[in-house]
Scaffold this motif. Structure first.
Motif, mmCIF file in Angstrom:
data_model
loop_
_atom_site.group_PDB
_atom_site.id
_atom_site.type_symbol
_atom_site.label_atom_id
_atom_site.label_comp_id
_atom_site.label_asym_id
_atom_site.label_seq_id
_atom_site.Cartn_x
_atom_site.Cartn_y
_atom_site.Cartn_z
ATOM 1 N N UNK A 104 0.826 -1.210 0.000
ATOM 2 C CA UNK A 104 0.000 0.000 0.000
ATOM 3 C C UNK A 104 0.861 1.261 0.000
ATOM 4 N N UNK A 105 2.055 1.183 0.593
ATOM 5 C CA UNK A 105 2.951 2.343 0.564
ATOM 6 C C UNK A 105 3.362 2.690 -0.859
ATOM 7 N N UNK A 106 3.417 1.682 -1.750
ATOM 8 C CA UNK A 106 3.799 1.925 -3.132
ATOM 9 C C UNK A 106 2.745 2.739 -3.883
ATOM 10 N N UNK A 107 1.518 2.806 -3.332
ATOM 11 C CA UNK A 107 0.433 3.527 -4.004
ATOM 12 C C UNK A 107 0.582 5.032 -3.832
ATOM 13 N N UNK A 108 1.211 5.468 -2.734
ATOM 14 C CA UNK A 108 1.224 6.885 -2.399
ATOM 15 C C UNK A 108 1.851 7.778 -3.464
ATOM 16 N N UNK A 109 2.957 7.374 -4.113
ATOM 17 C CA UNK A 109 3.484 8.238 -5.188
ATOM 18 C C UNK A 109 2.475 8.477 -6.297
ATOM 19 N N UNK A 110 1.646 7.460 -6.619
ATOM 20 C CA UNK A 110 0.619 7.630 -7.646
ATOM 21 C C UNK A 110 -0.457 8.596 -7.172
ATOM 22 N N UNK A 111 -0.824 8.498 -5.888
ATOM 23 C CA UNK A 111 -1.820 9.413 -5.323
ATOM 24 C C UNK A 111 -1.316 10.851 -5.374
ATOM 25 N N UNK A 112 -0.067 11.038 -4.957
ATOM 26 C CA UNK A 112 0.509 12.389 -4.942
ATOM 27 C C UNK A 112 0.648 12.948 -6.361
ATOM 28 N N UNK A 113 0.986 12.072 -7.310
ATOM 29 C CA UNK A 113 1.100 12.515 -8.703
ATOM 30 C C UNK A 113 -0.251 12.974 -9.234
ATOM 31 N N UNK A 114 -1.312 12.212 -8.905
ATOM 32 C CA UNK A 114 -2.661 12.587 -9.347
ATOM 33 C C UNK A 114 -3.101 13.882 -8.666
ATOM 34 N N UNK A 115 -2.819 14.027 -7.385
ATOM 35 C CA UNK A 115 -3.268 15.191 -6.626
ATOM 36 C C UNK A 115 -2.587 16.479 -7.091
ATOM 37 N N UNK A 116 -1.397 16.368 -7.673
ATOM 38 C CA UNK A 116 -0.659 17.573 -8.075
ATOM 39 C C UNK A 116 -0.579 17.728 -9.592
ATOM 40 N N UNK A 117 -1.357 16.939 -10.344
ATOM 41 C CA UNK A 117 -1.267 16.976 -11.806
ATOM 42 C C UNK A 117 -1.720 18.340 -12.340
ATOM 43 N N UNK A 118 -1.172 18.769 -13.493
ATOM 44 C CA UNK A 118 -1.600 20.044 -14.097
ATOM 45 C C UNK A 118 -3.059 19.971 -14.532
ATOM 46 N N UNK A 119 -3.771 21.113 -14.447
ATOM 47 C CA UNK A 119 -5.185 21.179 -14.811
ATOM 48 C C UNK A 119 -5.371 22.080 -16.024
ATOM 49 N N UNK A 120 -6.582 22.032 -16.590
ATOM 50 C CA UNK A 120 -6.897 22.896 -17.725
ATOM 51 C C UNK A 120 -7.067 24.329 -17.242
ATOM 52 N N UNK A 121 -6.927 25.272 -18.159
ATOM 53 C CA UNK A 121 -7.014 26.681 -17.775
ATOM 54 C C UNK A 121 -8.454 27.143 -17.592
ATOM 55 N N UNK A 122 -9.422 26.479 -18.277
ATOM 56 C CA UNK A 122 -10.809 26.922 -18.225
ATOM 57 C C UNK A 122 -11.742 25.741 -17.966
ATOM 58 N N UNK A 123 -12.659 25.928 -17.026
ATOM 59 C CA UNK A 123 -13.743 24.967 -16.769
ATOM 60 C C UNK A 123 -15.061 25.718 -16.788
ATOM 61 N N UNK A 124 -16.073 25.084 -17.377
ATOM 62 C CA UNK A 124 -17.363 25.763 -17.463
ATOM 63 C C UNK A 124 -18.082 25.785 -16.124
ATOM 64 N N UNK A 125 -17.963 24.686 -15.359
ATOM 65 C CA UNK A 125 -18.622 24.615 -14.053
ATOM 66 C C UNK A 125 -17.678 23.977 -13.048
ATOM 67 N N UNK A 126 -17.821 24.391 -11.798
ATOM 68 C CA UNK A 126 -17.037 23.802 -10.712
ATOM 69 C C UNK A 126 -17.940 23.632 -9.497
ATOM 70 N N UNK A 127 -18.063 22.382 -9.044
ATOM 71 C CA UNK A 127 -18.839 22.071 -7.839
ATOM 72 C C UNK A 127 -17.869 21.888 -6.677
ATOM 73 N N UNK A 128 -18.113 22.605 -5.608
ATOM 74 C CA UNK A 128 -17.282 22.503 -4.410
ATOM 75 C C UNK A 128 -18.159 22.091 -3.237
ATOM 76 N N UNK A 129 -17.826 20.974 -2.632
ATOM 77 C CA UNK A 129 -18.612 20.501 -1.491
ATOM 78 C C UNK A 129 -17.754 19.575 -0.647
ATOM 79 N N UNK A 130 -18.268 19.231 0.512
ATOM 80 C CA UNK A 130 -17.542 18.336 1.409
ATOM 81 C C UNK A 130 -18.390 17.114 1.728
ATOM 82 N N UNK A 131 -17.750 15.973 1.783
ATOM 83 C CA UNK A 131 -18.388 14.740 2.226
ATOM 84 C C UNK A 131 -17.859 14.411 3.615
ATOM 85 N N UNK A 132 -18.741 14.021 4.500
ATOM 86 C CA UNK A 132 -18.319 13.647 5.848
ATOM 87 C C UNK A 132 -18.375 12.131 5.949
#
Length: 204
Positions: A104-132
């Motif tokens: 499972x420790x080997x998964x973390x580099x993939x998680x961090x890579x996904x979490x910091x990946x470059x994004x597009x400059x424009x999005x038409x909609x953005x939903x922001x919410x929290x799950x508990x």
């Protein structure tokens, strides 16, 4: 996954100083055939100099997608020892808790890579919410807020831009950190933002 198993078998990671004069070390790889749900695959299996390493997950040369089972159970908060017992009950495979932790420790580099990946400059909609959700942390189950940013691009495709685990309640200060992260990763403009009516959210 196999590299993680070998590290657990040897007792040290690749290039670690603990491996010097340990009496056993990595010794290249061998090729073997593995049956998977997508057909036969040729894989490289790491070897040790004493030829003692045998992956229990490949004992019958079938993957059974066990690596997915292990990471899925781990992601749900299942302890490594409970995962060991589950694999033994369902598949008859004996895998130590230490080996599962290494996998499972080997998964973390993939998680961090996904979490910091470059994004597009424009999005038409953005939903922001929290799950508990209930999450195992420090050996106990806690209610934790997971902040989600779900976007729709100019072609109509949905994309989860990120997930952030928070320790407090859903607040505008935390969302400001989330939005700053999105901007840092390349987002320049959002046409419509769908958010809760939290104080300070619009300003963030």
């Amino acid at each position: 996954m196999l590299e993680g198993e070998l590290s657990a078998h040897l007792g040290y990671d690749r290039y670690a100083v603990e491996g010097r004069n340990s009496g056993n070390s990595r010794n290249g790889k061998r090729t073997t055939q593995l049956q998977t749900s997508t057909g036969d695959q040729t894989i490289q299996v790491p070897r040790d100099r004493k030829s003692e390493f045998q992956s229990p997950l490949l004992a019958n040369r079938r993957s059974n997608e066990l690596e997915e089972k292990i990471t899925a159970l781990y992601a749900r908060g299942t302890s490594t020892r409970d995962i060991t017992e589950t694999l033994a009950d369902i598949y008859g495979v004996e895998v130590s808790a230490a080996t599962i932790s290494t996998i499972t420790d080997k998964v973390w580099p993939l998680v961090e890579e996904w979490q910091s990946r470059p994004l597009k400059s424009l999005y038409t909609m953005l939903y922001l919410d929290a799950l508990h959700i209930k999450l195992r942390r420090n050996g106990k189950i806690e209610n934790v807020a997971v902040y989600i940013a779900l976007a729709v691009d100019t072609e109509g495709h949905k994309d989860v831009l990120g997930q952030w685990v928070g320790d407090g309640g859903e607040g505008a200060n935390f969302w400001l950190n989330v939005l700053t992260d999105l901007e840092t990763r390349g987002v320049e403009d959002i046409l419509i933002a769908c958010v809760d009516g939290l104080p300070g959210f619009s300003e963030a």
